[in-house]
Design an enzyme around this catalytic site. Structure first.
Site, short mmCIF file in Angstrom:
data_model
loop_
_atom_site.label_atom_id
_atom_site.label_comp_id
_atom_site.label_asym_id
_atom_site.label_seq_id
_atom_site.Cartn_x
_atom_site.Cartn_y
_atom_site.Cartn_z
N LYS A 48 19.29 -7.11 -11.02
CA LYS A 48 20.49 -7.43 -10.99
C LYS A 48 20.99 -7.08 -9.39
CE LYS A 48 24.28 -5.39 -12.45
NZ LYS A 48 25.53 -4.97 -12.00
N ASN A 49 21.06 -5.70 -9.31
CA ASN A 49 21.62 -5.07 -8.21
C ASN A 49 21.18 -5.52 -6.81
OD1 ASN A 49 23.79 -4.30 -9.74
ND2 ASN A 49 23.02 -2.17 -9.99
N CYS A 55 37.81 -0.11 -11.81
CA CYS A 55 37.24 -0.86 -12.88
C CYS A 55 37.27 0.21 -14.22
CB CYS A 55 36.00 -1.68 -12.72
SG CYS A 55 34.45 -0.52 -12.31
N ARG A 88 36.67 3.95 -7.94
CA ARG A 88 35.54 2.89 -7.21
C ARG A 88 36.29 2.47 -5.97
NH1 ARG A 88 31.71 -0.50 -10.76
NH2 ARG A 88 30.15 0.05 -8.99
N PRO A 89 36.50 3.73 -5.17
CA PRO A 89 37.26 3.17 -3.67
C PRO A 89 36.14 2.40 -2.80
CG PRO A 89 37.19 5.38 -3.70
CD PRO A 89 36.77 4.86 -5.11
N VAL A 90 36.64 1.98 -1.76
CA VAL A 90 35.72 1.36 -0.75
C VAL A 90 35.73 1.95 0.71
CG1 VAL A 90 34.99 -0.85 -1.83
CG2 VAL A 90 36.87 -0.65 -0.47
N LEU A 104 34.25 4.48 2.43
CA LEU A 104 33.16 4.73 3.04
C LEU A 104 32.47 3.33 3.77
CD1 LEU A 104 30.94 7.13 1.00
CD2 LEU A 104 32.81 7.62 2.45
N ASP A 127 23.42 4.27 -14.42
CA ASP A 127 23.45 3.18 -15.00
C ASP A 127 22.62 3.10 -16.31
OD1 ASP A 127 25.13 2.20 -12.99
OD2 ASP A 127 23.56 1.10 -12.17
N ARG A 183 26.84 -10.21 -17.72
CA ARG A 183 27.00 -9.94 -16.28
C ARG A 183 25.47 -9.20 -15.84
NH1 ARG A 183 30.07 -5.28 -14.49
NH2 ARG A 183 28.79 -5.71 -12.72
C1 LIG Z 1 26.12 -3.88 -7.41
C2 LIG Z 1 25.56 -2.48 -7.58
O1 LIG Z 1 24.55 -2.22 -6.96
N1 LIG Z 1 26.13 -1.60 -8.25
C3 LIG Z 1 25.39 -0.23 -8.46
C4 LIG Z 1 26.25 0.62 -7.25
O2 LIG Z 1 27.48 0.55 -7.25
P1 LIG Z 1 28.44 1.05 -6.14
O3 LIG Z 1 27.51 0.72 -4.68
O4 LIG Z 1 29.75 0.62 -6.17
O5 LIG Z 1 28.28 2.65 -6.41
P2 LIG Z 1 28.34 3.78 -5.12
O6 LIG Z 1 26.91 4.30 -5.12
O7 LIG Z 1 28.81 3.25 -3.88
O8 LIG Z 1 29.42 4.84 -5.67
C5 LIG Z 1 28.83 6.28 -5.97
C6 LIG Z 1 30.19 7.00 -6.04
O9 LIG Z 1 30.92 6.99 -4.60
C7 LIG Z 1 32.10 6.67 -4.78
N2 LIG Z 1 32.59 5.75 -3.57
C8 LIG Z 1 31.78 4.77 -3.30
C9 LIG Z 1 32.12 4.00 -2.00
C10 LIG Z 1 33.11 4.58 -1.16
O10 LIG Z 1 33.43 3.95 -0.12
N3 LIG Z 1 33.99 5.56 -1.59
C11 LIG Z 1 33.66 6.15 -2.90
O11 LIG Z 1 34.40 7.07 -3.20
C12 LIG Z 1 32.39 5.50 -6.05
O12 LIG Z 1 33.58 5.46 -6.55
C13 LIG Z 1 31.38 6.42 -7.00
O13 LIG Z 1 31.97 7.66 -7.40
O14 LIG Z 1 25.67 2.08 -7.46
C14 LIG Z 1 26.16 2.68 -8.43
C15 LIG Z 1 25.48 3.99 -8.40
O15 LIG Z 1 24.16 4.10 -8.47
C16 LIG Z 1 25.53 1.99 -9.94
O16 LIG Z 1 25.97 2.31 -10.95
C17 LIG Z 1 26.10 0.53 -9.68
O17 LIG Z 1 25.39 -0.37 -10.75
C1 LIG Z 2 28.23 -0.68 -12.64
C2 LIG Z 2 27.30 -1.64 -12.48
O1 LIG Z 2 27.33 -2.59 -11.83
P1 LIG Z 2 28.62 -2.93 -10.65
O2 LIG Z 2 28.47 -1.86 -9.72
O3 LIG Z 2 28.41 -4.51 -10.21
O4 LIG Z 2 29.92 -2.84 -11.54
C3 LIG Z 2 25.92 -1.65 -13.23
O5 LIG Z 2 25.14 -2.32 -12.76
O6 LIG Z 2 25.84 -0.91 -14.38
#
Ligand SMILES: CC(=O)N[C@H]1[C@@H](OP(=O)(O)OP(=O)(O)OC[C@H]2O[C@@H](n3ccc(=O)[nH]c3=O)[C@H](O)[C@@H]2O)O[C@H](CO)[C@@H](O)[C@@H]1O
Ligand SMILES: C=C(OP(=O)(O)O)C(=O)O
Length: 418
Positions: free
Chosen positions: A22-23, A116, A121-123, A125, A305, A397
């Site tokens: 999926k990812n 969520c 989960r901020p963005v 970065l 995960d 999902r």
């Molecule tokens: C669609 C997808 O591929 N989802 C995966 C992706 O989610 P995703 O890409 O959202 O996860 P991240 O690796 O970015 O998140 C890791 C941590 O960094 C934090 N963070 C992240 C980005 C940012 O700009 N600022 C910040 O603070 C997040 O809140 C979290 O606590 O990797 C996660 C960690 O392996 C997995 O659980 C998800 O299944």
């Molecule tokens: C957390 C997951 O997905 P998403 O980042 O799309 O929420 C996941 O695949 O377990």
């Protein structure tokens, strides 16, 4: 809303085909925005998230076709650079269109994904990285408004901690930026390497694959390619837990054991027999499970995960385990539901202490997020009696044909349509 009914207590025996990841599928689909040519993706899983990403790409102007059940064909010019709230709110991975839209068209308006169930989960970065590459970003009415009047340029970006999504977004943006981008402390998840492999097939210049330092030299344009998506390591680990918790023996056809990082070694330590086979993985359990600690970490550490599923396994192990969640701040919502089925789990901050019990008892339970949902499926497979899982849309999902895959191995499981 559909529900899943399970009557537990049957050992799983047989073969399960592992679907495409999926990812990896979601980020590879976003890569389709980087060229007008056709990007053909093979081994695409049939999942609600893939449908959502298809809808998002379609409203950006991309023609998304399914020439066969497992193939997606993406192509065409971007006609709209806004990712609307109504789609983004369904799936956080929608943020992955930001980098490609901006690098291709010099503008993007993407709804902020928000938090969520598993965390805030901020963005930040993603945004800081794009700003370092020349983007101008402001937040407006819940949207990220990004422009790059002079185009994006290369930059050296050191991530303060590992982020899968930020690494991916910046790789996509950098592949068409002017000059060299170096990503330091980049994520090393197999999905990142799969993305890099596909981008290279599209004409990108990326080195450092599989390491925490990626160098991307921007090219003028990318072209079409055909790419087959890697098997889903989380689905693999999840069905490995299913075989183990039922005391069964299952072959996971197509699995790539090395992609599971610390997960398989931890399962082996807990008493699960895990054997690599030429076409995948064989998982069985003849003896008892014993309590084993796990801490989630970026790849190749124990995947967050897989945390909920492993916790269910430990819920019926002999002895205690400590399971620590270091990636997300709120990823223990399955605990109260598991406890309703007779598990003995206490949460202390970011750790859960699991005291194994001899058996679980079936109950109606509520799924709260994707992996938590499967932890309840696992509990249902192991429990005495009937378990009804509500809010199955979380499961849909990210897990393809769950009830078919499990029933084919002897589980008593059915979907109760709404
Ligand atoms: C669609 C997808 O591929 N989802 C995966 C992706 O989610 P995703 O890409 O959202 O996860 P991240 O690796 O970015 O998140 C890791 C941590 O960094 C934090 N963070 C992240 C980005 C940012 O700009 N600022 C910040 O603070 C997040 O809140 C979290 O606590 O990797 C996660 C960690 O392996 C997995 O659980 C998800 O299944
Ligand atoms: C957390 C997951 O997905 P998403 O980042 O799309 O929420 C996941 O695949 O377990």
């Amino acid at each position: 809303m559909d529900r899943i009914r399970i009557v537990g207590g049957r050992p799983l025996e047989g073969t399960i085909d592992i679907s495409g990841a999926k990812n990896a599928a979601l980020i590879l689909m976003a890569a389709g925005l980087l060229t007008d040519d056709r990007l053909i993706l093979a081994n695409v899983p049939d999942l609600a998230d893939v449908t959502t990403m298809s809808q998002l790409l379609a409203q950006h102007g991309i023609a998304v076709e399914r020439p066969s059940a497992r193939t997606l064909s993406l192509g065409g010019a971007i006609t709209n650079t806004e990712a609307p709230y109504d789609i983004v709110r369904k799936m956080r991975a929608s943020i992955l269109v930001l980098g490609p839209l901006l690098t291709r068209t010099r503008e993007a308006r993407v709804s902020l994904p928000g938090g969520c169930a598993i965390g805030t989960r901020p963005v930040d970065l993603h945004l800081k990285g794009l700003e370092a590459m020349g983007a101008e970003i402001r937040l407006d009415a819940g949207y990220i408004d990004a422009t790059a009047p002079h185009g994006l340029h290369g930059a050296t970006i050191t991530f303060p901690f590992v982020s899968v999504g930020a690494t991916e977004n910046l790789m996509l943006a950098a592949s068409l930026a002017e000059g060299e981008t170096i990503l330091i402390n980049a994520a090393r998840e197999p999905e990142i390497t799969d993305l890099a492999t596909c981008l290279i097939a599209m004409g990108a210049d990326i080195t450092g694959l599989g390491t925490d330092r990626l160098t991307i030299v921007g090219v003028k344009s990318l072209h079409g390619a055909t790419h087959s998506i890697i098997p889903d390591r989380i689905e693999t680990g999840t069905y490995a837990c299913a075989a183990a918790i039922t005391g069964g023996a299952v072959t996971l056809r197509g699995a790539r054991p090395n992609d599971l990082g610390a997960v398989l070694a931890t399962m082996a330590q807990a008493g699960v027999d895990v054997t690599e086979t030429p076409g995948g993985l064989h998982v069985s359990r003849r003896n008892g499970l014993h309590g084993t600690d796990a801490m989630t970490e970026p790849f190749p550490g124990f995947a967050t995960d897989m945390q909920a599923q492993f916790m269910t396994l430990m819920a019926v192990a002999e002895g205690a385990s400590m399971i620590t969640e270091s990636i997300f701040e709120n990823r223990f919502m399955h605990v109260p539901e598991l406890n309703r089925m007779g598990a003995r789990i206490n949460v202390h901050g970011s750790s859960a202490i699991v005291r194994g019990v001899p058996t679980l008892a079936g109950a109606p339970v509520m799924a709260t997020d994707l992996r938590a949902s499967f932890s309840l499926v696992l509990a249902g497979l192991a429990a005495r009696g009937e378990t009804i899982i509500n809010r199955v849309y979380h499961l849909d999902r990210g897990y393809e044909a769950v009830e078919h895959k499990l029933a084919a191995c002897g589980a008593q499981i059915e979907r109760l349509a709404a």
